[in-house]
Design a protein around this motif. Sequence first.
Motif, mmCIF file in Angstrom:
data_model
loop_
_atom_site.group_PDB
_atom_site.id
_atom_site.type_symbol
_atom_site.label_atom_id
_atom_site.label_comp_id
_atom_site.label_asym_id
_atom_site.label_seq_id
_atom_site.Cartn_x
_atom_site.Cartn_y
_atom_site.Cartn_z
ATOM 1 N N ARG A 201 0.837 -1.205 0.000
ATOM 2 C CA ARG A 201 0.000 0.000 0.000
ATOM 3 C C ARG A 201 0.874 1.257 0.000
ATOM 4 N NH1 ARG A 201 -5.158 1.387 0.927
ATOM 5 N NH2 ARG A 201 -5.673 3.248 2.156
ATOM 6 N N HIS A 202 0.560 2.206 -0.873
ATOM 7 C CA HIS A 202 1.327 3.454 -1.013
ATOM 8 C C HIS A 202 2.831 3.143 -1.032
ATOM 9 C CE1 HIS A 202 -2.553 5.043 -0.040
ATOM 10 N NE2 HIS A 202 -2.455 4.861 1.246
ATOM 11 N N PRO A 203 3.301 2.381 -2.003
ATOM 12 C CA PRO A 203 4.654 1.828 -1.912
ATOM 13 C C PRO A 203 5.776 2.785 -2.285
ATOM 14 C CG PRO A 203 3.617 1.123 -3.958
ATOM 15 C CD PRO A 203 2.572 1.887 -3.199
ATOM 16 N N LEU A 204 5.501 3.803 -3.106
ATOM 17 C CA LEU A 204 6.583 4.626 -3.648
ATOM 18 C C LEU A 204 6.897 5.819 -2.751
ATOM 19 C CD1 LEU A 204 5.757 4.742 -7.479
ATOM 20 C CD2 LEU A 204 7.126 3.073 -6.212
ATOM 21 N N TYR A 205 8.174 6.120 -2.692
ATOM 22 C CA TYR A 205 8.651 7.331 -2.012
ATOM 23 C C TYR A 205 9.618 8.000 -2.970
ATOM 24 C CZ TYR A 205 10.710 10.259 1.722
ATOM 25 O OH TYR A 205 11.144 11.310 2.494
ATOM 26 N N ILE A 206 9.175 9.128 -3.543
ATOM 27 C CA ILE A 206 9.935 9.821 -4.580
ATOM 28 C C ILE A 206 10.418 11.151 -4.018
ATOM 29 C CG2 ILE A 206 9.882 10.734 -6.932
ATOM 30 C CD1 ILE A 206 7.429 8.898 -7.411
ATOM 31 N N THR A 207 11.715 11.342 -4.003
ATOM 32 C CA THR A 207 12.280 12.589 -3.503
ATOM 33 C C THR A 207 13.191 13.202 -4.563
ATOM 34 O OG1 THR A 207 14.101 11.396 -2.442
ATOM 35 C CG2 THR A 207 12.158 11.878 -1.095
ATOM 36 N N THR A 208 13.420 14.497 -4.435
ATOM 37 C CA THR A 208 14.309 15.213 -5.358
ATOM 38 C C THR A 208 15.350 15.954 -4.526
ATOM 39 O OG1 THR A 208 12.718 17.052 -5.413
ATOM 40 C CG2 THR A 208 12.560 15.419 -7.163
ATOM 41 N N PRO A 209 16.368 15.230 -4.037
ATOM 42 C CA PRO A 209 17.337 15.838 -3.118
ATOM 43 C C PRO A 209 18.206 16.926 -3.727
ATOM 44 C CG PRO A 209 17.974 13.591 -3.688
ATOM 45 C CD PRO A 209 16.613 13.782 -4.241
#
Length: 803
Positions: A201-209
């Motif tokens: 559930r809600h698997p993605l974590y996308i960041t732009t460091p």
Amino acid sequence: MKRISLFFLAVMAILPMMADNNPRIVESLNFDWRFHAGDVDGAQTPDFDDSGWQTINVPHDFQIHQPWIAPEKGEKADNSDAASNVKSRLSSRGFKEMGIGWYRKNITPDASWKGKRVILDFEGIMLVGDVYLNGQRVGGTDYGYVGFDIDVTKLLKYGQSNVIAVKSNTQRPENSRWYTGGGLFRDVNLIVTDGQQYFTRHPLYITTPVVSEQKATVKIQAEMACYLKIKDLKVNTRILDAEGNAVYDATKDIPFNRGQKINEHIVDSITMDAPKLWSCESPYLYTAVVTLMRPDGTVADRVEEHFGIRSIEYSPEFGFKLNGKKVIFKGIANHHTLGALGAAAYPRAMEKRIQLLKEYGFNHIRTSHNPYSKSFLDLCDKYGMLVVDELYDKWLTQFAGGRTEWLNLWQQDIPEFIRRDRNHPSVVMWSLGNELQTYWNLPYADWGVTPYRLQRELLHRYDTTRPVTVAMHPRGRNQKTDSLPAPLVHETDIASYNYRYMYFPGDRRRFPNMIFYQSEANTAMMGPNYYEMDLDKVVGLAYWGMIDYLGESNGWPAKGWAQGVFDISLEPKPIAYFLRSIFKPEEPVVHIGIIDSDDNTVWNDVKVGTQRMSDHWNRKQGSSMSLYTYTNADEVELFINGKSIGVKKNSKEPKTRNKIKWDGVKYEAGYIEAVAKTDGKIVARHRIETTTDAMALKAEMDNADWKADGTDLQHVRITAVDKKGRRVRGAHNNLTFAIDGPAEIVGVINGDITSEELTVGNKRRLYNGTATVILRSKREAGKVTLTATTDGLKNTKLVVRKN
């Protein structure tokens, strides 16, 4: 032979995609539920006879259909927090009856799904809810604003009929401080995935460091489950631009520890040259498509998520920067409800509001005081709205559903809340609560400090890219000395003050590392509470209740809040143009607002009442009046029937800036016109005219791309006009609506918050010459004809085609 070999290799390459092009099935369960208002014994059992129940579609708010409950004679309907004063609490909850609603739906899962993983997904049940499958309780929620899912893989009868039953309960009047609505108010889905390899559930974590106009780094993490004996997980990542073109495509092998069947993995770290940045003015969105492959190369599961490439910074020196540029929050803090539709979370109704807010210069929304729907955040991403995403109100069991202790909620709610919302570029701050620091008796008896620390620690497990705050009650300073901030303020990343912007300078001198945000600002002080802040250093503000809403009435017959700049039907009041002149200084504005009366409403010891104004020129002959001309130009000249009655300069003082007062203006039938000038040149005009009697009705639709998806809305505004086509604000005729074609009427509304009429049905009175009827599409394309009729006026007919 060489050509045959190449052909064979090409066929082999596309076979996996052909064999399983859409491995994840997401099936909407929004349609064709059976509904009953009120509790019913045995409604969860499979053989219960629901043939006499109403057929409805989700989203659905059953409470909006309930009649108004007027206070008994002599009883004060105030906004007291006293739990014992039930009628008073009903004023906060929209003078609606509390109660239970039952929903039932039959589904027949495909026999081929046996061996796969099957999930029931609820985005919310208001206010608390229980879910039954074939008579067995399988899940539910104690805080209806937060979604949940239920694994029913082993409970379903495949190839046979199964009964889903949902019990929704609005709880007691004191279990919320505002109108919540009731029922299946957000989406319900059935999700089918591979049984051995899948995304959670809600698997993605996308960041732009790393973000600049020249280069950006996109980091993608995913939580995956695998029950196979394999060495590596094979994962493909594609990045699509806004036009759907692939700008990145790579498959990587990720080491897999068989002892950890479910785990989070760094999927990819991508460097993008010359990225298109997400901003309020240009909200550019990319899409990440992440595919989990089986050992044989076929697709096991696939998920995708929109994201934006942007950087955010906060500092005591500049407040907030987006992509390195200073931005002031010009915002609204409102509850989640949608006027005539109540709590039912229609994306098109949210979009209409966001478009209106953008038009008037807003760039920010605070989700007071609970998570809104996912579709709301998708729209904020699309339109470039900055969101302060809020989880709770006061950390009290009483205001968190009331069914279980608040202490039992946050450990489950925070992961769901953060994981669902963390990839939205529009979300730029987390808020864990509102106006709670006045309560000593919160858990651990330290004015909320320890509960905050615990929640923040859990929040940081799922996201560390945004600051965390809590909005402070205007009366809640340090309990020993009112000259110091509350202890909780020193724990938060951002000092969020409701209404008390006047504390910013003194608190900054004593505590130079504090970053200030006016998390609620009142309409009565509009202008000063913006201009008197140090705009170079503060984050900005959110004006409370800019759109009138049901609930939190200051007394019957008002059904709700009436201090907004837009009425409950989304019609702008004259003061909306004052706000526009502040929020859009680059766009010349002038607008006449005639003072009709004063409102001295006080809320939480803060004056929130505003002067009641109108902008029509049908007055009593010989009368005189006071009025404002709202403008951001240098000066305004006022004319009556072409004759100038004077020129006035726009003050730069915060208390009078952009609002020019004119007293003793004598009425003459004809017209009054305000002409605004800057540097001696005319930059804007506003003219209002004396109209004649209403002659006809006029209908205007708002959705040229009305979709036949069963959920899309068409808002049709009906206006009474005179023989010259001018709106007649004195018309208050009773309207009747009729619909022909694949659509239904789901709401009727005008701007009168005191009206005794319900917001459902097919009748509504004109108010200030206008009313709105809201149509919901059905799932068939075709022509829809709406007819509006009334006695004494020429009727109107509107024909709309759905695609």
